[in-house]
Scaffold this active site. Sequence first.
Site, PDB file in Angstrom:
ATOM      1  N   ARG A  59      63.059  29.088  60.080  1.00 53.77           N
ATOM      2  CA  ARG A  59      63.801  30.326  59.790  1.00 53.77           C
ATOM      3  C   ARG A  59      64.784  30.679  60.915  1.00 53.77           C
ATOM      4  O   ARG A  59      65.842  31.238  60.661  1.00 53.77           O
ATOM      5  CB  ARG A  59      62.832  31.490  59.618  1.00 53.77           C
ATOM      6  CG  ARG A  59      61.883  31.326  58.447  1.00 53.77           C
ATOM      7  CD  ARG A  59      62.266  32.236  57.299  1.00 53.77           C
ATOM      8  NE  ARG A  59      61.309  32.157  56.234  1.00 53.77           N
ATOM      9  CZ  ARG A  59      60.393  33.094  55.989  1.00 53.77           C
ATOM     10  NH1 ARG A  59      60.324  34.173  56.742  1.00 53.77           N
ATOM     11  NH2 ARG A  59      59.561  32.954  54.992  1.00 53.77           N
ATOM     12  N   ASP A 169      61.695  49.083  52.538  1.00 53.40           N
ATOM     13  CA  ASP A 169      61.391  47.793  53.155  1.00 53.40           C
ATOM     14  C   ASP A 169      62.033  47.770  54.539  1.00 53.40           C
ATOM     15  O   ASP A 169      63.030  48.459  54.779  1.00 53.40           O
ATOM     16  CB  ASP A 169      61.942  46.637  52.303  1.00 53.40           C
ATOM     17  CG  ASP A 169      61.232  45.317  52.585  1.00 53.40           C
ATOM     18  OD1 ASP A 169      60.367  44.921  51.785  1.00 53.40           O
ATOM     19  OD2 ASP A 169      61.532  44.690  53.632  1.00 53.40           O
TER      20      ASP A 169
HETATM   21  C1  LIG Z   1      55.858  39.460  50.098  1.00 51.88           C
HETATM   22  S1  LIG Z   1      56.899  40.880  50.021  1.00 51.88           S
HETATM   23  C2  LIG Z   1      56.013  41.879  48.837  1.00 51.88           C
HETATM   24  C3  LIG Z   1      56.941  42.498  47.816  1.00 51.88           C
HETATM   25  C4  LIG Z   1      56.225  43.286  46.715  1.00 51.88           C
HETATM   26  N1  LIG Z   1      55.497  44.394  47.256  1.00 51.88           N
HETATM   27  C5  LIG Z   1      55.327  42.388  45.910  1.00 51.88           C
HETATM   28  O1  LIG Z   1      54.109  42.485  45.996  1.00 51.88           O
HETATM   29  O2  LIG Z   1      55.847  41.543  45.174  1.00 51.88           O
HETATM   30  C6  LIG Z   1      56.502  41.697  51.578  1.00 51.88           C
HETATM   31  C7  LIG Z   1      57.583  42.680  52.014  1.00 51.88           C
HETATM   32  O3  LIG Z   1      57.063  43.482  53.080  1.00 51.88           O
HETATM   33  C8  LIG Z   1      58.120  43.753  53.981  1.00 51.88           C
HETATM   34  N2  LIG Z   1      57.571  44.136  55.300  1.00 51.88           N
HETATM   35  C9  LIG Z   1      56.909  43.361  56.189  1.00 51.88           C
HETATM   36  N3  LIG Z   1      56.610  44.057  57.292  1.00 51.88           N
HETATM   37  C10 LIG Z   1      57.076  45.313  57.098  1.00 51.88           C
HETATM   38  C11 LIG Z   1      57.060  46.504  57.885  1.00 51.88           C
HETATM   39  N4  LIG Z   1      56.503  46.543  59.094  1.00 51.88           N
HETATM   40  N5  LIG Z   1      57.634  47.614  57.369  1.00 51.88           N
HETATM   41  C12 LIG Z   1      58.198  47.584  56.135  1.00 51.88           C
HETATM   42  N6  LIG Z   1      58.253  46.496  55.350  1.00 51.88           N
HETATM   43  C13 LIG Z   1      57.688  45.369  55.823  1.00 51.88           C
HETATM   44  C14 LIG Z   1      58.907  42.447  54.008  1.00 51.88           C
HETATM   45  O4  LIG Z   1      60.230  42.625  54.449  1.00 51.88           O
HETATM   46  C15 LIG Z   1      58.807  41.979  52.549  1.00 51.88           C
HETATM   47  O5  LIG Z   1      59.945  42.319  51.793  1.00 51.88           O
END
Ligand SMILES: C[S@@+](CC[C@H](N)C(=O)[O-])C[C@H]1O[C@@H](n2cnc3c(N)ncnc32)[C@H](O)[C@@H]1O
Length: 297
Positions: A59, A169
């Site tokens: 990445r 997000d």
């Molecule tokens: C795998 S996706 C899940 C998306 C959706 N909730 C689902 O279940 O399909 C995880 C998301 O969490 C966000 N994320 C990770 N750490 C975070 C943080 N500290 N604060 C806010 N968002 C975060 C990432 O950017 C990512 O878009």
Amino acid sequence: MTSASISRSRPPATGEPAGAAGAASPVLGAAEFNAIAAIMQSDARIHLSEAKTTLVHSRLSRRLREHGLAEFRDYVRLVQSDAEERAAMVVALTTNHTHFFRESHHFDHFRATAMPWLQQRARSAPVRIWSAGCSSGEEVHSIAMCLLGESRQVPGWLRSADLRLLATDIAPHVVESTSRGIYSASTVEPVPASYRDAWMRKMGADYQMAAEARALVTARVLNLFDPWPMRQSYDVIFCRNVMIYFDDRAKAELEARFVELLAPGGYLYIGHSERLIGPAAARMQACGHTIYQKAAT
Ligand SMILES: C[S@@+](CC[C@H](N)C(=O)[O-])C[C@H]1O[C@@H](n2cnc3c(N)ncnc32)[C@H](O)[C@@H]1O
């Protein structure tokens, strides 16, 4: 934290992912990996284990190229002094995989159990729903379509309700996608045809969420570990497949804040491999697989 390193000076080992070794690949040594992992932990509470070395390498190699840097050592120096690149690195290391109606049993429960309760509440109070860690918006738009129903008419109760969906997000590019609500035909495949026909509009080869669906959603950049902007309680929180990236302390802290924010009787949906830990577990009642309700008191 790790003794692993991915280096350009050795031939690829059997089974090693392509690009992990070879002449053009910069070295990600243990010291650099540890420095990157420490930033992820402090800025986003994302825990990077040694098993993520290859992911970090692939990445971030692109970011090294963008900055004309040949070595991870130099990139680490850059992120330690440049706040903008540091934030970009955190975003580059998030995993944004998602899809419409992911973990469909949550939407079955939402329609059958949460929605009748929300309709009732909407008669006398604002209704607030949060998709926390929304990625590109498939989750929040799945919720919106459940609320809007399968006909092209916005239901009467919803027209007169003060109902808002907040989608947040840490990664600005996915928040932007959530706001636009434009999805490729293959992304839209899991959407039941009745919802797609009612609430998605063809836009060239893509689909855009109908104005009625987009009007329900506010998308914002928010690090879940920063102070939250909400000034009122929330009725439903979806935080799915986000907490898997955090260590237990961060999970417990976040879950306790979710429970605090929830209205009595409110619902929390978490990812299929997640569970409530810490004080939150005692204050929530399980009412389905990875579905919890706050006591009505
Ligand atoms: C795998 S996706 C899940 C998306 C959706 N909730 C689902 O279940 O399909 C995880 C998301 O969490 C966000 N994320 C990770 N750490 C975070 C943080 N500290 N604060 C806010 N968002 C975060 C990432 O950017 C990512 O878009």
